[in-house]
Design a protein around this motif. Structure first.
Motif, PDB file in Angstrom:
ATOM      1  N   GLY A  25      -5.562  12.500 -12.837  1.00  0.00           N
ATOM      2  CA  GLY A  25      -5.784  13.942 -12.971  1.00  0.00           C
ATOM      3  C   GLY A  25      -6.907  14.269 -13.937  1.00  0.00           C
ATOM      4  N   ARG A  29     -10.297  16.233 -13.033  1.00  0.00           N
ATOM      5  CA  ARG A  29     -10.726  17.435 -13.761  1.00  0.00           C
ATOM      6  C   ARG A  29     -12.133  17.251 -14.297  1.00  0.00           C
ATOM      7  NH1 ARG A  29      -7.723  19.554 -19.019  1.00  0.00           N
ATOM      8  NH2 ARG A  29      -8.381  17.498 -19.642  1.00  0.00           N
ATOM      9  N   ASN A  51      -7.167  25.023 -12.459  1.00  0.00           N
ATOM     10  CA  ASN A  51      -5.866  25.637 -12.716  1.00  0.00           C
ATOM     11  C   ASN A  51      -5.271  26.259 -11.459  1.00  0.00           C
ATOM     12  OD1 ASN A  51      -5.787  24.821 -15.348  1.00  0.00           O
ATOM     13  ND2 ASN A  51      -6.486  26.751 -16.190  1.00  0.00           N
ATOM     14  N   GLY A  54      -4.388  23.319  -9.124  1.00  0.00           N
ATOM     15  CA  GLY A  54      -3.218  22.632  -9.670  1.00  0.00           C
ATOM     16  C   GLY A  54      -1.939  23.421  -9.459  1.00  0.00           C
ATOM     17  N   VAL A  57      -1.017  22.986  -5.745  1.00  0.00           N
ATOM     18  CA  VAL A  57      -0.496  21.631  -5.478  1.00  0.00           C
ATOM     19  C   VAL A  57       0.905  21.473  -6.078  1.00  0.00           C
ATOM     20  CG1 VAL A  57      -0.820  19.177  -6.009  1.00  0.00           C
ATOM     21  CG2 VAL A  57      -2.753  20.560  -5.232  1.00  0.00           C
ATOM     22  N   LEU A  58       1.086  21.947  -7.294  1.00  0.00           N
ATOM     23  CA  LEU A  58       2.392  21.812  -7.933  1.00  0.00           C
ATOM     24  C   LEU A  58       3.455  22.625  -7.193  1.00  0.00           C
ATOM     25  CD1 LEU A  58       3.763  20.360 -10.251  1.00  0.00           C
ATOM     26  CD2 LEU A  58       3.262  22.335 -11.700  1.00  0.00           C
ATOM     27  N   LEU A  82       2.514  12.704  -9.397  1.00  0.00           N
ATOM     28  CA  LEU A  82       1.686  13.830  -8.957  1.00  0.00           C
ATOM     29  C   LEU A  82       1.949  15.124  -9.730  1.00  0.00           C
ATOM     30  CD1 LEU A  82       1.695  13.313  -5.080  1.00  0.00           C
ATOM     31  CD2 LEU A  82      -0.065  12.676  -6.738  1.00  0.00           C
ATOM     32  N   GLY A  83       3.216  15.432  -9.959  1.00  0.00           N
ATOM     33  CA  GLY A  83       3.546  16.694 -10.628  1.00  0.00           C
ATOM     34  C   GLY A  83       3.288  16.654 -12.120  1.00  0.00           C
ATOM     35  N   CYS A  87      -1.018  16.661 -11.990  1.00  0.00           N
ATOM     36  CA  CYS A  87      -1.212  18.112 -12.187  1.00  0.00           C
ATOM     37  C   CYS A  87      -1.219  18.479 -13.666  1.00  0.00           C
ATOM     38  CB  CYS A  87      -0.138  18.905 -11.448  1.00  0.00           C
ATOM     39  SG  CYS A  87      -0.355  18.902  -9.655  1.00  0.00           S
ATOM     40  N   PHE A  90      -4.704  17.446 -14.740  1.00  0.00           N
ATOM     41  CA  PHE A  90      -5.747  18.145 -13.981  1.00  0.00           C
ATOM     42  C   PHE A  90      -5.893  19.583 -14.449  1.00  0.00           C
ATOM     43  CE2 PHE A  90      -7.091  20.296  -9.936  1.00  0.00           C
ATOM     44  CZ  PHE A  90      -8.350  19.729  -9.854  1.00  0.00           C
ATOM     45  N   THR A  91      -4.778  20.263 -14.645  1.00  0.00           N
ATOM     46  CA  THR A  91      -4.818  21.648 -15.117  1.00  0.00           C
ATOM     47  C   THR A  91      -4.976  21.664 -16.630  1.00  0.00           C
ATOM     48  OG1 THR A  91      -2.414  21.744 -15.293  1.00  0.00           O
ATOM     49  CG2 THR A  91      -3.391  22.451 -13.201  1.00  0.00           C
ATOM     50  N   ALA A 125       0.637  29.262  -6.780  1.00  0.00           N
ATOM     51  CA  ALA A 125       1.902  28.518  -6.820  1.00  0.00           C
ATOM     52  C   ALA A 125       2.852  29.009  -5.724  1.00  0.00           C
ATOM     53  CB  ALA A 125       2.552  28.650  -8.193  1.00  0.00           C
TER      54      ALA A 125
END
Length: 141
Positions: A25, A29, A51, A54, A57-58, A82-83, A87, A90-91, A125
């Motif tokens: 992630g 980013r 953001n 992310g 995806v989340l 991944l979560g 994420c 990444f965020t 989201a």
């Protein structure tokens, strides 16, 4: 990962999965930041993009995993990689907060940008959750 009384952060496998996802992630980013550079005091589109993406995806991931069954085995591993890992790295809330404070367009624009950023994140989201639900429904059909 055994389901014992230890919290998740005490399971070496869980920590490794989060670290692996976090490394990926962070690299992703960095790639977005390189692709969408900004000058100090300008709107940071890279922060906005990571953001919002992310959040989508989340939302998608967690909805799909929740509908697929209990948070055990492979589902837990996917969530951690991944979560939490990808994420999470990444965020970036800290860069978002820094960008708002250093936005060189006045207080009102900064507040407006912050409100837009947060609102778009919530919408992303929600759309992600809808997409995750749809993907899970198609797989079950």
């Amino acid at each position: 990962m055994p389901d014992d009384a230890r919290p998740a952060h005490r399971h070496p496998r869980a920590v490794t999965l989060v670290a692996l996802g976090g490394a990926l992630g962070a690299v992703a980013r960095f790639g977005v930041a390189e692709a969408l550079p900004h000058a100090y005091g300008d709107v940071a589109w890279a922060t906005f993009v990571v953001n919002i993406a992310g959040a989508f995806v989340l939302g998608c991931l967690l909805e799909a995993l929740t509908r697929s069954g209990p948070d055990t085995g492979a589902r837990r591993s996917v969530r951690l990689v991944l979560g939490t890992g990808f994420c999470g790295a990444f965020t970036t809330y800290s860069t978002f907060a820094h960008d708002i404070v250093t936005l060189d367009r006045g207080f009102g624009v900064g507040v407006g940008w912050a409100a837009l950023h947060v609102t778009c994140g919530l919408v992303a989201a929600a759309f992600g959750a809808v997409a995750g639900a749809a993907a899970t429904s198609r797989r079950r059909a």
